[in-house]
Scaffold this active site. Sequence first.
Site, mmCIF file in Angstrom:
data_model
loop_
_atom_site.group_PDB
_atom_site.id
_atom_site.type_symbol
_atom_site.label_atom_id
_atom_site.label_comp_id
_atom_site.label_asym_id
_atom_site.label_seq_id
_atom_site.Cartn_x
_atom_site.Cartn_y
_atom_site.Cartn_z
ATOM 1 N N VAL A 114 50.691 -44.244 -22.426
ATOM 2 C CA VAL A 114 49.694 -45.050 -23.137
ATOM 3 C C VAL A 114 49.684 -46.469 -22.582
ATOM 4 O O VAL A 114 50.718 -46.976 -22.144
ATOM 5 C CB VAL A 114 49.959 -45.021 -24.668
ATOM 6 C CG1 VAL A 114 51.305 -45.610 -25.015
ATOM 7 C CG2 VAL A 114 48.846 -45.697 -25.453
ATOM 8 N N CYS A 115 48.507 -47.087 -22.566
ATOM 9 C CA CYS A 115 48.322 -48.494 -22.223
ATOM 10 C C CYS A 115 48.712 -48.755 -20.765
ATOM 11 O O CYS A 115 48.025 -48.338 -19.850
ATOM 12 C CB CYS A 115 49.104 -49.350 -23.208
ATOM 13 S SG CYS A 115 48.685 -51.095 -23.222
#
Length: 189
Positions: free
Chosen positions: A102-103
């Site tokens: 994620v991210c």
Amino acid sequence: MARIAMLLGNEFEDSEFTVPRDRLAAAGHEVVIVGRRAGETVRGKRGEATATVAEAAEGLAADSFGALVIPGGHSPDALRTDEGVVDFVRRFARTGRPIAAVCHGPQLLIEAGLVRGRALTSWPSVRTDLLNAGARWEDREVVVDGNLITSRKPDDLPAFSRTLIDRLGAGGVTIGPASDGTGMSCASG
């Protein structure tokens, strides 16, 4: 249920660690913090979470985990310079089991050479890095391409966690007692 490796270094995005960890644990999975050095305490960039590294990535048996989770923040950028961590990501990818990032987490996937020809998403500032590494970038809450699950930001964490947990239940790997004397068994669902 599965043992899940969660890769952490200092300055991880607090919620991108705590939300998936808590949801995986609530679903019955065992989350194991993996990092540079066992026993090291790592801190979130917002100062809301800390974790103790249980296992050093270097030399760790990748096939003893049912999934790999890479939270974002500054942690992935720092971890991508550690060859033991990058090698663990590469070895884990060879298992074919889910890798969820994620991210800024996809920075480790880039370093491990896993993104060429794959569809991913990320925090917007990682977009060009992914494109330059040969990935197809999509601006969506969750992008699934084979064993890769990616999300953009903390707002996407409910969908990110749900997608990973669904994958573990439907087609993930269960790590449990072995009947072959090795102490490990892997069964696809």
